[in-house]
Design a protein around this motif. Sequence first.
Motif: not given
Length: 213
Positions: A55-56, A90, A92, A177-178, A180-182, A184-185
């Motif tokens: 993410p980000y 990742h 995190y 996961q990555t 999905e984040w993009y 949703n954002n």
Amino acid sequence: LPLDRPDLFFTESTPLHTSSPYSSSKASADLFVMAYGRTYGLPVTISRCSNNYGPYQFPEKLIPLIISRALNDETIPVYGTGENVRDWLHVYDHCVAIDMILRQGKEGEVYNIGGHNERTNLEVVKTVLRALNKPESLITYVTDRKGHDMRYAIDPTKMETELGWKPVYTFDTGIPQTIEWYLNNKDWWENIVSGEYQNYFQKMYVDKGRVEE
């Protein structure tokens, strides 16, 4: 590292050998830090990580670039033949590792942070396209970068044995996961891709009369 030697990995003692002015600037930063530690006793540690994703991440980087362009059915540029190999970590897991080094690492030591998640650039692109249900026909091959290294593979044994660090994500769990984040954002990265974020200062300060241009 050469593509035909999968047994080779970068360790903390591997000599710094750069291929471009860009990588040389990063290597020289390591040398400056070490010099301040040795000469002035500055409490320093150095961490060297493999390619990050998650993410980000700024949309110009490979994985968010694939996602943003694929969603718009735009071509996906791939350097050379796409056979360049990178070890993917990742963000995190990288942040956890940095925190552990700051708290538990020994002064003057170098720590490698890697995920044992080697993939060719082409594999990464195809993995993301499949997840988004987009065709591989979007892939277009472009001239490779000058001085482009063929393979990065980091040995994180020191982190694992001395500090007890282990990555939570594998590439196969981190990519969904990555993505999905993009998904949703979109507002966050679309604002950057459009260049609108560069107008923030103008809108928040100049247009409101807080500062003069």
